[in-house]
Design a protein around this motif. Structure first.
Motif, short mmCIF file in Angstrom:
data_model
loop_
_atom_site.label_atom_id
_atom_site.label_comp_id
_atom_site.label_asym_id
_atom_site.label_seq_id
_atom_site.Cartn_x
_atom_site.Cartn_y
_atom_site.Cartn_z
N LEU A 48 20.89 -13.77 14.47
CA LEU A 48 20.27 -12.55 14.75
C LEU A 48 20.36 -12.04 16.13
O LEU A 48 19.90 -11.02 16.63
N LEU A 49 20.65 -13.24 17.05
CA LEU A 49 20.99 -12.77 18.36
C LEU A 49 22.04 -12.06 18.77
O LEU A 49 22.88 -11.90 17.94
N ALA A 50 21.96 -10.90 19.62
CA ALA A 50 22.93 -9.99 20.10
C ALA A 50 23.40 -10.63 21.47
O ALA A 50 22.82 -10.21 22.48
N PRO A 51 24.74 -10.93 21.64
CA PRO A 51 25.40 -11.33 22.74
C PRO A 51 25.75 -10.31 23.75
O PRO A 51 25.84 -8.91 23.39
N GLY A 52 25.87 -10.44 24.88
CA GLY A 52 26.13 -9.33 25.82
C GLY A 52 28.05 -8.87 25.48
O GLY A 52 28.53 -9.45 24.81
N ARG A 53 28.23 -7.80 25.83
CA ARG A 53 29.28 -6.94 25.41
C ARG A 53 30.34 -6.77 26.53
O ARG A 53 31.60 -6.93 26.43
N THR A 54 30.07 -7.28 27.81
CA THR A 54 30.98 -7.21 29.04
C THR A 54 30.67 -8.35 29.73
O THR A 54 29.74 -9.12 29.80
N LYS A 77 37.51 -13.41 31.18
CA LYS A 77 38.27 -12.48 30.21
C LYS A 77 37.44 -12.15 28.98
O LYS A 77 37.73 -11.07 28.45
N THR A 78 36.51 -12.96 28.67
CA THR A 78 35.92 -12.68 27.44
C THR A 78 34.33 -12.95 27.90
O THR A 78 33.78 -14.17 28.68
N PRO A 79 33.26 -12.21 27.59
CA PRO A 79 31.77 -12.58 27.94
C PRO A 79 31.30 -14.03 27.41
O PRO A 79 31.90 -14.22 26.60
#
Length: 259
Positions: free
Chosen positions: A89-95, A102-104
């Motif tokens: 249910l967690l939402a990681p960062g997008r940037t 290269k990847t968050p």
């Protein structure tokens, strides 16, 4: 917009927290909890600062801090299933937090924790460690079956929740499409009405110009007619005066005795 000192410190601490989250659990967990608390205070200060970042940047910062808080809360749960559900249910960062990523990192942490919790669930279901004979083995088997049923029920509930969210997102997307379609139809209808009103207005303007030209022509004709009438009246009065004068002279000449 220039980056403030507070934002630079926040980014550094956020990057450090994400690096700690990538490490294995151990002595670093308590430090991560302290760092996340400091991140929350710095985030509040950023939101109140006069040189605060753009709204979308603040939203991403809040998303990453909430993700780290969710990781800590998930680690405190006792059951691997509960941990897996909480992590899902967690939402990681997008940037990325820093430029050289290269990847968050938060996405990497999310995938890493998901794999670990899934492994813990499998180990718990398989019942790691030797089992005792007799009743202890049967009791352990019952516990496993009960746990398996609980796990399946939890997975089914999670699938139901995800399916419900998916249906809700589809309905929301459909409503947005319908709204956009209605707005487009209303806009086209309004454009048609405005175009028709412009045509009517142009016709009225042309009609008014034509009526003005006609009125001007009739006014010129009336003015010419009035000038002609005045001229004829003057000539008539002049002739009448001359006739009276000549008549008076002749009357005096013909009847001198009346003097």
């Amino acid at each position: 917009m220039a980056t403030s000192r507070l934002e630079i410190n926040f980014i550094r601490l956020l990057s450090r927290c994400e690096s700690i989250a990538l490490e294995k659990r151990g002595e670093t967990e308590w430090r991560l909890e302290k760092y996340v608390g400091a991140l929350e205070d710095m985030l509040v200060g950023l939101k109140r600062s006069s040189s605060k970042p753009a709204p979308e940047v603040l939203t991403d910062y809040s998303r990453k801090v909430d993700f780290l808080k969710g990781l800590l809360e998930a680690e405190k749960l006792s059951s691997p299933t509960e941990k897996a559900v909480a992590n899902e249910l967690l939402a990681p960062g997008r940037t990325p937090t820093i430029a050289n990523e290269k990847t968050p990192v938060s996405k990497t942490v999310h995938v890493q924790r998901k794999a670990r919790f899934t492994g813990e669930m499998k180990n718990e279901l398989m019942g790691a460690g030797p089992s005792k004979a007799g009743s202890a083995e049967r009791l352990d088997l019952r516990k496993r079956r009960g746990l398996l049923l609980d796990e399946r029920q939890s997975v089914a509930e999670l699938d139901a929740v995800l399916q419900q969210h998916h249906l809700l997102q589809e309905k929301l997307a459909e409503d947005m499409l319908n709204l956009a379609r209605n707005l487009k139809n209303n806009s086209l209808a309004a454009q048609g009405i405005i175009r028709q009103d412009n045509q009517t207005l142009n016709h009225s303007v042309r009609q008014a110009d034509a009526n003005f030209e006609k009125l001007k022509t009739e006014a010129d004709r009336l003015e010419q007619h009035a000038k002609k009438s005045v001229n004829w009246f003057l000539w008539l009065m002049l002739i009448l005066v001359c006739f009276i004068f000549i008549s008076t002279i002749l009357f005096i000449r013909l009847f001198p005795r009346l003097r």
